[in-house]
Write a protein that holds these residues in place. Structure first.
Motif, PDB file in Angstrom:
ATOM      1  N   ALA A 363       0.827  -1.221   0.000  1.00  0.00           N
ATOM      2  CA  ALA A 363       0.000   0.000   0.000  1.00  0.00           C
ATOM      3  C   ALA A 363       0.852   1.258   0.000  1.00  0.00           C
ATOM      4  O   ALA A 363       0.549   2.237   0.680  1.00  0.00           O
ATOM      5  N   SER A 364       1.927   1.242  -0.769  1.00  0.00           N
ATOM      6  CA  SER A 364       2.812   2.395  -0.832  1.00  0.00           C
ATOM      7  C   SER A 364       2.583   3.172  -2.121  1.00  0.00           C
ATOM      8  O   SER A 364       1.826   2.756  -2.995  1.00  0.00           O
ATOM      9  N   PHE A 365       3.275   4.310  -2.260  1.00  0.00           N
ATOM     10  CA  PHE A 365       3.048   5.227  -3.369  1.00  0.00           C
ATOM     11  C   PHE A 365       4.370   5.587  -4.013  1.00  0.00           C
ATOM     12  O   PHE A 365       5.448   5.291  -3.489  1.00  0.00           O
ATOM     13  N   ASP A 366       4.300   6.275  -5.155  1.00  0.00           N
ATOM     14  CA  ASP A 366       5.507   6.628  -5.893  1.00  0.00           C
ATOM     15  C   ASP A 366       6.094   7.963  -5.449  1.00  0.00           C
ATOM     16  O   ASP A 366       7.304   8.151  -5.410  1.00  0.00           O
ATOM     17  N   ASP A 367       5.222   8.907  -5.079  1.00  0.00           N
ATOM     18  CA  ASP A 367       5.661  10.266  -4.764  1.00  0.00           C
ATOM     19  C   ASP A 367       4.594  10.909  -3.888  1.00  0.00           C
ATOM     20  O   ASP A 367       3.388  10.723  -4.118  1.00  0.00           O
ATOM     21  N   LEU A 368       5.020  11.673  -2.889  1.00  0.00           N
ATOM     22  CA  LEU A 368       4.061  12.294  -1.977  1.00  0.00           C
ATOM     23  C   LEU A 368       3.294  13.443  -2.622  1.00  0.00           C
ATOM     24  O   LEU A 368       2.138  13.692  -2.268  1.00  0.00           O
ATOM     25  N   LEU A 369       3.897  14.149  -3.569  1.00  0.00           N
ATOM     26  CA  LEU A 369       3.315  15.384  -4.084  1.00  0.00           C
ATOM     27  C   LEU A 369       1.890  15.225  -4.609  1.00  0.00           C
ATOM     28  O   LEU A 369       1.014  16.021  -4.244  1.00  0.00           O
ATOM     29  N   PRO A 370       1.582  14.247  -5.476  1.00  0.00           N
ATOM     30  CA  PRO A 370       0.197  14.128  -5.957  1.00  0.00           C
ATOM     31  C   PRO A 370      -0.806  13.914  -4.833  1.00  0.00           C
ATOM     32  O   PRO A 370      -1.941  14.396  -4.906  1.00  0.00           O
ATOM     33  N   LEU A 371      -0.406  13.208  -3.777  1.00  0.00           N
ATOM     34  CA  LEU A 371      -1.315  12.967  -2.657  1.00  0.00           C
ATOM     35  C   LEU A 371      -1.492  14.230  -1.821  1.00  0.00           C
ATOM     36  O   LEU A 371      -2.566  14.461  -1.268  1.00  0.00           O
ATOM     37  N   ALA A 372      -0.432  15.043  -1.726  1.00  0.00           N
ATOM     38  CA  ALA A 372      -0.547  16.303  -0.995  1.00  0.00           C
ATOM     39  C   ALA A 372      -1.428  17.301  -1.746  1.00  0.00           C
ATOM     40  O   ALA A 372      -2.220  18.029  -1.147  1.00  0.00           O
ATOM     41  N   LEU A 373      -1.306  17.321  -3.074  1.00  0.00           N
ATOM     42  CA  LEU A 373      -2.090  18.262  -3.881  1.00  0.00           C
ATOM     43  C   LEU A 373      -3.583  17.958  -3.812  1.00  0.00           C
ATOM     44  O   LEU A 373      -4.411  18.868  -3.896  1.00  0.00           O
ATOM     45  N   LYS A 374      -3.940  16.675  -3.634  1.00  0.00           N
ATOM     46  CA  LYS A 374      -5.370  16.327  -3.659  1.00  0.00           C
ATOM     47  C   LYS A 374      -6.122  16.838  -2.433  1.00  0.00           C
ATOM     48  O   LYS A 374      -7.340  17.013  -2.481  1.00  0.00           O
ATOM     49  N   VAL A 375      -5.405  17.079  -1.312  1.00  0.00           N
ATOM     50  CA  VAL A 375      -6.088  17.519  -0.092  1.00  0.00           C
ATOM     51  C   VAL A 375      -5.961  19.016   0.132  1.00  0.00           C
ATOM     52  O   VAL A 375      -6.468  19.535   1.132  1.00  0.00           O
ATOM     53  N   MET A 376      -5.315  19.724  -0.785  1.00  0.00           N
ATOM     54  CA  MET A 376      -5.148  21.167  -0.653  1.00  0.00           C
ATOM     55  C   MET A 376      -5.889  21.896  -1.782  1.00  0.00           C
ATOM     56  O   MET A 376      -6.078  21.334  -2.863  1.00  0.00           O
ATOM     57  N   PRO A 377      -6.284  23.146  -1.562  1.00  0.00           N
ATOM     58  CA  PRO A 377      -6.950  23.913  -2.627  1.00  0.00           C
ATOM     59  C   PRO A 377      -6.034  24.087  -3.840  1.00  0.00           C
ATOM     60  O   PRO A 377      -4.805  24.161  -3.704  1.00  0.00           O
TER      61      PRO A 377
END
Length: 544
Positions: A363-377
């Motif tokens: 259940a891991s991911f490739d990069d944090l950035l896309p996941l951070a962008l989804k929860v921010m305006p």
């Protein structure tokens, strides 16, 4: 003699549990492998409650201090005439709390269980021998007082810089106008805001397990989990000192003496952002009979520090050094197993220690950035991008591509955490991107546009039946794919990337792409936080 002992009881650690040892019996007279919770007497119990409430109030006031100071300023309380009475009041409170602590020490001094514990602790600090450590291991107490068992200074790690800090690859800097002094001044507000976001709520959102209130809420569960590891699995708790000075809380379960097929393999577990070794993914390899080494992130439970990427890498480094130089495992006998955000330290470990046997990412991911962008305006996009890249650059795929060994990715088909649009859209699962980036690096001639399209078609399957149907629709011949890869491996260098598939027909590349995807990734039909059963914990595929 009594005064120094009472003094030690005043400033000694809080005792939580007594694990059974040969010279101890339970308060009810029964014997057995199970330990028991330490029973403070009335005086210690009540004074400890008072000090606990004071500690909680101090924590709440610390986190709310910006708002509290603004309120006091607007009301006119922050002035010299009113600060003197406040300081006197604070001094009185501190004196009272010191008196309460002295009374608690008196209560501990009258308890034979605590006296025996504090005597063993002091003796172990003076003479840290295996016999003394074995006696001390019969107690669970405030880990800050646990003597260090291993330090990074005991070995010379090639992964450390001259200053003794394990190095992460810095973000590349653009040349030209971006490096100009004027641009530095122009972007200074962005740097300041990013710093404040990261060191305030940003880090706590990313690693909620480091928040004191959460740890306090689940501490009974952590104590239960730790007791199970020590009393049922004969786990050994150790304190490791990382190169940045952080103290890392670890638990080791040794299965080598049992003679099982998996006992000689050590699985090092990397927990999620709210995971602890006491109740985390460590239980999965334990069920499989492996030797297991669990550790807590900096700032989690007994570990000190803050879980920034550099600190995480430093902690992972000392854990591996401990496994090799203190526990006696070879790197070729170590498997790294990570869940969720633990994939960052896992990929750093295999990138830095390529001799490691294999890595399993659940259940891991490739990069944090896309996941951070989804929860921010959306309007915050430039700021979020700068903050992540500057302070929280969890670039798992980039690190994983530098590892040459076997890899297994476990994708949860109902994952609600690492998807960018929701669990119903399986193609937004960032585990897909992790797989594609790894395959594109290792087999660039196979993963052409058509190969990627075929793998995406297979990844879109939401059930095992659909997955098999897609795989069969491309008429993949497993034996043929294996023979092609073995032939390439025999005739050429085995280091990735491979050029296999460059002279292959379109149909062959599609077959090979699906064959590789099927070997590197396994689906598990569940949500993000469901514990992984041992039936889903497989040895990564190895071409042979």
């Amino acid at each position: 003699m009594a005064l120094p002992m009472w003094f030690r009881c005043v400033f000694g650690p809080k005792l939580q549990r007594i694990h059974r040892s040969p010279d101890q019996t339970r308060p009810d007279g029964r014997t057995g492998r199970r330990g028991w919770l330490y029973q403070p007497r009335t005086l210690e119990k009540h004074t400890d409650s008072i000090l606990g409430v004071a500690s909680a109030l101090w924590s709440l006031s610390y986190y709310s201090s910006p708002l509290l100071l603004c309120y006091l300023y607007r009301k006119g309380y922050i002035c010299s005439s009113k600060l003197v009475p406040v300081s006197q009041y604070v001094g009185t409170v501190l004196v009272c709390l010191l008196g309460v602590a002295c009374l608690r020490g008196l209560g501990r001094w009258r308890n034979p269980d605590y006296l025996q514990f504090i005597t063993i602790l002091e003796e172990t600090k003076k003479n840290h021998t295996p016999s003394n450590k074995k006696k001390l291991a019969c107690y669970s107490f405030d880990f800050a007082h646990w003597p260090a068992d291993f330090s990074w200074r005991e070995v010379s790690s090639p992964k450390l810089s001259k200053g003794g800090v394990s190095l992460l690859k810095p973000e590349p800097k653009h040349r030209g106008a971006a490096d100009s002094w004027l641009n530095s001044v122009r972007t200074l507000p962005c740097h300041v805001i990013s710093f404040l976001i990261t060191h305030s709520f940003g880090r706590r959102m990313l690693y909620p397990g480091s928040v004191w209130l959460l740890h306090k809420a689940i501490s009974p569960m952590l104590q239960q989990g730790q007791a199970k590891l020590v009393e049922e699995y004969e786990g050994e708790r150790n304190k490791l000192i990382a190169c940045d000075g952080n103290e890392i809380d670890t638990m080791f379960v040794d299965r080598r003496r049992e003679g099982g097929p998996n006992g000689k393999t050590l699985v090092i577990c990397c927990e999620g952002n709210a995971g602890f070794y006491e109740v985390g993914c460590m239980n999965t390899p334990l069920e499989g009979g492996y030797s297991v080494l669990g550790w807590n992130h900096p700032g989690f439970a007994g570990s000190t520090g803050v879980p920034f990427p550099q600190n995480e890498a430093n902690a992972m480094d000392v854990v591996i050094q401990f496994a090799v130089h203190k526990l006696g495992f070879q790197l070729s006998d170590i498997v790294i197993y990570a869940w969720s955000i633990g994939g960052f330290t896992a990929t750093w470990a295999v990138m830095s220690y390529p001799e490691i046997k294999s890595v399993v990412l659940d259940a891991s991911f490739d990069d944090l950035l896309p996941l951070a962008l989804k929860v921010m305006p959306d309007s915050w996009r430039p700021l979020v991008t700068h903050t992540v890249r500057q302070y929280m650059n969890l670039n798992n795929a980039e690190q994983l591509c530098k590892y040459q060994g076997p890899v297994l990715l476990i994708r949860r088909t109902k994952d609600e955490i690492i998807t960018t649009t929701g669990p119903e859209d399986i193609m937004s699962n960032r585990g897909n991107d992790l797989l594609l980036k790894l395959l594109q690096f290792r087999y660039p001639k196979v993963m052409t546009e058509d190969g990627i399209r075929a793998v995406r078609h297979w990844l879109a399957a939401t059930t095992q039946t659909e997955e098999v149907s897609v795989y069969n629709s491309y008429e993949v011949d497993d034996d043929w794919c294996t023979s092609v890869l073995l032939s390439y491996q025999t005739d050429r260098e085995t280091h990735f990337p491979w050029s296999v598939g460059e002279d292959m027909a379109l149909e062959g590349r599609r077959q090979l792409a699906l064959f590789l995807a099927h070997r590197y990734l396994r689906n598990f039909e569940t949500t993000h936080c469901t514990p992984l059963p041992i039936s889903e914990f497989h040895t990564p595929w190895r071409l042979q």
